[in-house]
Design an enzyme around this catalytic site. Structure first.
Site, PDB file in Angstrom:
ATOM      1  N   LYS A  55       1.145  -1.002   0.031  1.00 63.66           N
ATOM      2  CA  LYS A  55      -0.077   0.043  -0.452  1.00 63.66           C
ATOM      3  C   LYS A  55       0.606   1.214   0.368  1.00 63.66           C
ATOM      4  CE  LYS A  55      -1.660   2.014   3.493  1.00 63.66           C
ATOM      5  NZ  LYS A  55      -1.725   2.762   4.908  1.00 63.66           N
ATOM      6  N   ASP A  73      -6.528   0.979   1.350  1.00 69.61           N
ATOM      7  CA  ASP A  73      -5.796   1.015   2.238  1.00 69.61           C
ATOM      8  C   ASP A  73      -7.411   0.074   3.555  1.00 69.61           C
ATOM      9  OD1 ASP A  73      -8.112   3.273   2.356  1.00 69.61           O
ATOM     10  OD2 ASP A  73      -7.062   4.538   3.229  1.00 69.61           O
TER      11      ASP A  73
END
Length: 151
Positions: A55, A73
């Site tokens: 991420k 996320d």
């Protein structure tokens, strides 16, 4: 060189645990020694850095270098599930689903738009699915709150 105890004292105010602080320190050392202070510009190099996962690497590639990426996320993951864009089985699956649904040239901007929309209208834990304008538009007959599974 900065003493580890002084470094931990400085970084503690950010709310990071010792492991995070050590990763930040090691990451900084690697950037200086291996990359002459520059941030690497590939997913592979970024993800090899201490404390950098997929991420974070995606955010850096998208926002710093303009490379198409769709960082997912927890918030985006929950919203995609709530809006029926993914089954919510995993963050990796949600990223894959979103990349298939939207054109590549929109990924970087759309990632931020979803985050900002969520902060304003459809919070990850606080929206019941009947109040948010997006949820009402997608599911006009919904009468009960949606319970979003945690990833």
């Amino acid at each position: 060189m900065l003493d580890l105890h002084r470094f931990l004292a400085l970084i503690r105010q950010l709310g990071l645990a010792k492991t995070k602080a050590k990763n930040v320190r090691r990451l900084a050392q690697i950037l200086v020694t291996a990359y002459d202070g520059d941030v690497p510009q590939s997913f592979q190099e970024l993800e090899a850095l201490p404390g950098v996962g997929h991420k974070t690497a995606s955010v850096v590639m998208a926002q710093a270098f303009g490379v198409p990426a769709f960082p997912v996320d927890t918030h985006i993951h929950r919203l995609a599930q709530r809006w029926g864009l993914s089954d919510g089985s995993s963050v990796a699956r949600t990223e894959q689903n979103l990349k298939l649904l939207f054109p590549k040239e929109h990924w970087n901007r759309l990632h931020l738009q979803i985050i900002f929309w969520g902060r304003e209208f459809c919070t990850a834990r606080g929206c019941d699915g009947t109040v948010c304008p997006m949820c009402r538009e997608l599911y006009p007959k919904r009468r009960r709150p949606v319970i979003t599974r945690k990833p």
